[in-house]
Each structure stands twice: as structure tokens, then as C-alpha cells.
Design a protein around this motif. Sequence first.
Motif, PDB file in Angstrom:
ATOM      1  N   UNK A 192      19.500  11.212  -8.930  1.00 29.97           N
ATOM      2  CA  UNK A 192      19.434  10.241  -8.684  1.00 29.97           C
ATOM      3  C   UNK A 192      17.849   9.232  -8.105  1.00 29.97           C
ATOM      4  N   UNK A 193      16.415  10.573  -8.721  1.00 30.20           N
ATOM      5  CA  UNK A 193      15.831   9.836  -8.057  1.00 30.20           C
ATOM      6  C   UNK A 193      14.474  10.113  -8.630  1.00 30.20           C
ATOM      7  N   UNK A 201       5.731  -4.061   3.664  1.00 35.61           N
ATOM      8  CA  UNK A 201       4.177  -3.679   3.696  1.00 35.61           C
ATOM      9  C   UNK A 201       3.995  -2.324   3.860  1.00 35.61           C
ATOM     10  N   UNK A 202       4.377  -1.506   4.099  1.00 37.15           N
ATOM     11  CA  UNK A 202       4.575   0.156   4.447  1.00 37.15           C
ATOM     12  C   UNK A 202       5.015   0.556   3.184  1.00 37.15           C
ATOM     13  N   UNK A 203       5.856  -0.147   2.296  1.00 44.47           N
ATOM     14  CA  UNK A 203       5.991   0.655   1.427  1.00 44.47           C
ATOM     15  C   UNK A 203       6.007  -0.050   0.106  1.00 44.47           C
ATOM     16  N   UNK A 204       5.617  -1.210  -0.109  1.00 42.73           N
ATOM     17  CA  UNK A 204       5.397  -1.098  -1.145  1.00 42.73           C
ATOM     18  C   UNK A 204       4.065  -2.291  -1.418  1.00 42.73           C
ATOM     19  N   UNK A 205       3.982  -3.092  -0.458  1.00 38.34           N
ATOM     20  CA  UNK A 205       2.555  -3.400  -0.803  1.00 38.34           C
ATOM     21  C   UNK A 205       0.830  -2.703  -1.627  1.00 38.34           C
ATOM     22  N   UNK A 230       9.342  -2.464 -12.186  1.00 36.91           N
ATOM     23  CA  UNK A 230      10.075  -2.393 -11.089  1.00 36.91           C
ATOM     24  C   UNK A 230       8.390  -1.958 -10.418  1.00 36.91           C
ATOM     25  N   UNK A 231       8.446  -2.860  -9.316  1.00 37.79           N
ATOM     26  CA  UNK A 231       7.680  -2.238  -8.717  1.00 37.79           C
ATOM     27  C   UNK A 231       7.703  -0.799  -7.120  1.00 37.79           C
ATOM     28  N   UNK A 232       6.880  -0.027  -7.160  1.00 38.26           N
ATOM     29  CA  UNK A 232       7.447   1.683  -7.671  1.00 38.26           C
ATOM     30  C   UNK A 232       6.734   2.069  -5.161  1.00 38.26           C
ATOM     31  N   UNK A 235       7.741   6.616  -6.698  1.00 37.72           N
ATOM     32  CA  UNK A 235       9.085   6.707  -6.509  1.00 37.72           C
ATOM     33  C   UNK A 235       9.892   5.341  -6.632  1.00 37.72           C
ATOM     34  N   UNK A 236      10.627   5.743  -7.555  1.00 39.43           N
ATOM     35  CA  UNK A 236      10.949   4.720  -8.380  1.00 39.43           C
ATOM     36  C   UNK A 236      12.032   4.306  -7.194  1.00 39.43           C
ATOM     37  N   UNK A 237      12.394   2.445  -7.148  1.00 40.68           N
ATOM     38  CA  UNK A 237      12.466   2.142  -5.649  1.00 40.68           C
ATOM     39  C   UNK A 237      14.211   2.600  -5.702  1.00 40.68           C
ATOM     40  N   UNK A 238      14.566   2.466  -6.997  1.00 36.05           N
ATOM     41  CA  UNK A 238      16.680   2.432  -6.894  1.00 36.05           C
ATOM     42  C   UNK A 238      16.951   3.855  -6.839  1.00 36.05           C
TER      43      UNK A 238
END
Length: 689
Positions: A530-531, A573-577, A585-587, A555-558
Motif C-alpha cells: 500500500x505504500x 508545514x511539517x510534512x507537505x510544505x 500528488x504532493x509528496x 512518500x506517495x501521500x495516499x
Amino acid sequence: MASIDTLTVEELALTGISQTLALQVHQQLESIITHTCGSLAHTWQMICKEILLPSHPFSLHQLLYHSTYRNWDSANLGPPPAWMPSLETARATNIGQYLEKHGKELLGSAYKDPISSFNNFQAFSVENPKAYWAGLLEELAIRFHEEPECILATDNLDECPGGRWLPGASLNIAECCLRPHHARKDEAIALIWRDEGMDDTPLKTMTYGELRTKVSHVANALEIHGFSKGDAIAIDMPMTTWAVIIYLGIVVSGCVVVSIADSFAPREIETRLKISKAKGIFTQDIIVRGSKSLPLYIRVKEADAPRAIVLPGRGSDLTVDLREEDISWDEFMDKGLEKDRSGDYKAVPVSVDAFSNILFSSGTTGEPKAIPWTHLTPLKAAADAWAHHDIKAGDIVSWPTNLGWMMGPWLLYAALFNSASIALYNGSPVGLGFIKFVQDAKVTMLGLVPSLVKGWRRICNVFDYDWSSIRCFSSSGEASNEDDYLWLMGRANFKPVIEYCGGTEIGGAFVTGSMLQPQALSTFSTPTMGCRLFLLDAKDSPLPQDEPGIGEVALDPIFLGASRSLLNANHYDVYFKDMPCFDGLRLRRHGDEFQRTPGGFYRALGRVDDTMNLGGIKVSSVEIERICNTVHPSVLETAAIGVPEAGGGPEQLLIVVVLKDGCDVISNDLLKQKFNTAIQQKLNPLFKG
């Protein structure tokens, strides 16, 4: 070193075996080499099966391993396999049985067998998450109070980059892993344990039915004592049977566990209690380790904790006087039992997005990140255990850990969801007592951190214990050393080590190993089911997926189980910014640097931020420097650096010191002593410099 086909009897005898055994081994090697026709991997596989024993000197294991792979082409093939699955064992795994039943339906004509089709199935789990997770929810026997509208909603990825999983559903995750079903019988053993110092006494056990009854008692008592749905309640105690029962009792009542490691100093305890706004705390008066009694309640009291429920660490009587607002464990449970209820406590249903556990991970600002697990997150832990550790009914799972770290809750859900038994040793795992416990409990899956293996190897010149029940090991928390793990595999007749790397914020791993793939020492063989992971180059562009390279992990976010909020930081901000996009998809940022080798293996190269692993515990350099800067008036500033040992393995702490101008020179030994003392008192009493 000679290659395996040129080893002499004399060279074999130099490992410490008798001349007679050396001659016998030499004859066996000649037969194996003839049979395997130059295939080095199969040569090693047969050596493990037909020659090597745990009782043989480790120097013989080393000689045969390194001689076998002396001419291995690592530049093109990647690291050599230390273990390889057979088709028979692969078909017996959870994934193997699932693929034999559904492989044609899911993969079509691409399906051949569980080993050759494993990579296709992993890709399927990423590309078809709805179908994959629908099957897993059925395998894990998830019971919803309100059925989800769908498996995955991706209608608002700007707001929820990871999608919304099981929207509209309600359940209670503790109820799900306790209720009986076809594989989880009430009479089956749920917990197995032994206290340190009682190493020759019979093991103690608790059935699933008994566990559910005790969890119900705790949930009733929480209600009687005024706790209600959504309240945060901390646990700061060793990983005992009562800790497991309390954890599940809190969750089944709709409250939220606050995880605090029992080794923390008062300041660290206080920080976590305040961030989580805990309304109560379960703790012990003392922690018993061998002949020593370590204070725990005193540290909790110094942390200005809210109402405490205090258990005795030894015997049935408390050894401390309690504050007026605190109560003993006996008083807490007696009132809960006064409530007349027939049958089990009715679990409190909550939204899948409701918090079940607040855990903490080191932050780069000195304050730990408060990471909520929802009632969805444990499904990630359970699914990883099903798919990659192959945990199933009848297994006995041990992992020396604590509920203060993610592997504590992980262990609960990984074992109970898969109808296995949890084996708990109430004491230090570094000595022979724990090693004997693994033997006596007949552990089938043993989890660990590499520092433990190094310690076991140091005290076991001769390994006189029977670990033949082990089907696999798993390793997490810090980088492992190849030589240590060759030793470890040899203790259990060369069973594989499933390396497992992830984080508190994803409830499990993003990269790991598998019982259906060859496993190489100190490497990972696959992204988790799944990842999908990416390695970013210096320009933040993903490297080609099938090519070797080094980069920061994204990581692929989904993927199910990933965090969506933080209590004390902006999650986006911590994981996507500022992260790059891939296919729209934003990683998701993770923070580890990895190498993808030829052959498709992965190696962890450490953090790209200032976080380090010390003894399996992630800690920020800022946290250590804040403490070290105050140990002596002559210290101007310090820099804390994690330095891996030569050949790989756990990091060692290096402190670089700048002294104030005009101050007298301080001896290194004095500074080291002061640093050690300060870190033990203000951060973690278990730290050893």
C-alpha cells in the motif's frame, strides 16, 4: 579470504572446531558446491540448512558466509541474500494463501505463484488501494458500528493530501482486536509473561476471554472515577500485562492514551502531560530491574502530574505515600468492580478519525512532536504485521519495547488483530533471562533493536538456548550491523530478519522486508504493501523508480494510517510544505536518506535533519545540546552528533564543545561525566555515554 570452493580443512579448523568436524564440513561443502553448480545464493542456502548449527563457533558462520560470497558481483546484483524463501514456505504465509486464493482475480494472467508475483501484488496494493484494503479489512475481521461510505475518498486532496479513509465509519479499534471470531477463540492464549528473576518458574498466561474481562473492569473503573469519552489519560509504566490491559481499557472506553516512556525524567514527563492535556495518569511506585528498584512515581509527582492511579512494581503493596488526589490500583479497581454489569463492557463507538493514542517523536525545535493516532492508525500496524511479519493465529510475538514508543502500541495491535499471543518479559531484555524467556515461551516472531543484538552477542560466547521456534526476526529503531545480524540469524538456524523502518506518524513502516523475497543483511527488500516511496535528488526531483541511487525519502501521500494532524505543530508545514508533486500528488516528507541498491534493495543512511538514534530512541540534537550547554560555567556551546560505527550499526553520541574565552581547560573525562549525568537526570535515565 579464500572463496568457498578453495577452503581447506586447516582453514575450517582455525575457526575453533575440531579437526574431525572440519573434515566433515569440508566434505559437505564439496557435495553442496557440486550440487548448486556455481549458484552462490543457493550454495549459502544449503550451507545454512545442512551444515551450520547455533552451537558452532560464530567464526565458522562468518568464514562460510564471506567465503561463499567472496566473488559475488555486488556492483550489479546488489547485496547478497542471507536468506531465501522456498515456494512451500511462501505459500504458507498470509500473503501466499491470499494470493493462491485471489491472485488470478486480482492480477489476471500475470499471477504465477506467491514468490514471482509478490512485486506485482505490492504494485497492485498501491495502484488499487480500494481493492487491496477492502480485502485486508475482511482478513482482519474489522467490525464497524457504522459502515464507511467508501474505502477511500480523494475528492479534496488539497485539504487532505492523503485522502479520506473509511469516511463516515465508526468503530472502536480495541473492541475490534479483542472480540472473538473464527481464528480468535476465547480460550486461546493472548498474553504470556514472566518476571525477571523468576527465570526457572513456569510461564504465566492469560486467555483472550480473560483479557477481555479485565479490559472491561478497567473501562468500568474509568467510568466510575469520572473519566469520559475523549479524555486523555497517560500511561507511564513498564510494558507489563497490566499496562496492556490498561491501554486497551482506555481505548475501549472511548478515551485517549497518552504514551510516556517509563525512562523519562520529570521534565520530559511534564512536557508530554501538558501538551496532551492529560486528565489522569497510570504509573507504578517503582520499576524493578533485577535487584534494583528504580523510582517512577516520584518522577511522575515531580512532573506535577494530574490524578495518578499507582500500581505496585513489586508484590501487592505500594512502597510510597501518595498525594491526596492520587489513588492506589486496588482502590481504582475495587470501585470499578462494584458496578454491577453483566457480560463485557460495551465498547464506546467513535469516528475512525477520533484519537485513540497520543505519541511523541523528537522535533527539531527541542519540543517533541505530539502525534495523534486515530482509531484508523492501528489498522496500518495490523496490516504490516499480517503482510510482512506473517503473524497469524498460534504465533507468539515478543518485542522488548514500551508503550511510550510506537512499537508498544504496534505490538498490541499487530499480535491481537492477527489472533496471536504477546510474550512479555517484565525485566531487562539485555541479559540471559530474556534469552531464556524467548526459548521457554517458544517465540515465533522476535522483534528487537540492533543495540540489543550487540549486547546478546557480547554475553553469549556459547549459545546454549533453543530458538528453533522462531520463524523470523524483525528489527527497527536504528541502523543494524551486518556482522551482528549474521550472528542473530545463526541463533535460530538462519531464519530471516525483517528490517522495518517507518515512524510514529505513519503507524508502521514505509519500507521493510518480506517472507516472500530474499533478504540481505541490514537491508530492506520492498516498500510496504500500500505504500510507494521516492528518492529525491538534490533538486527535489524523484529518481527513476527502478534504478540505483541515493536521496531523501518522500512518500506517495495516499496510504492508510498516515497522520493528518499534530497537536503542537502545523501538520501541512511539517510534512507537505515545499514538497514536489508527482502525478498531481504532493509528496509527503519523511526525513530519512536512503540508498536504492542494484537488485532493488534499500539501505538507510540516516536522517537529513538533526534527529539521531541512540539505543533505538530517536532524539533531537537540540534536546541534547540544551542540556549539555548548562553542565559547566566554562561551556559556551555544544554540538551533538550521531556517529555510526565502522561497518554500520547503532549510532554513538559525539559531543563537540566550545569553551568560553579565558576559562580554564576542563578534562575530557570530567566533561563526559557531567554530560552523562545531566542527560540521565534531565532527559533519559537509561542513557549510557
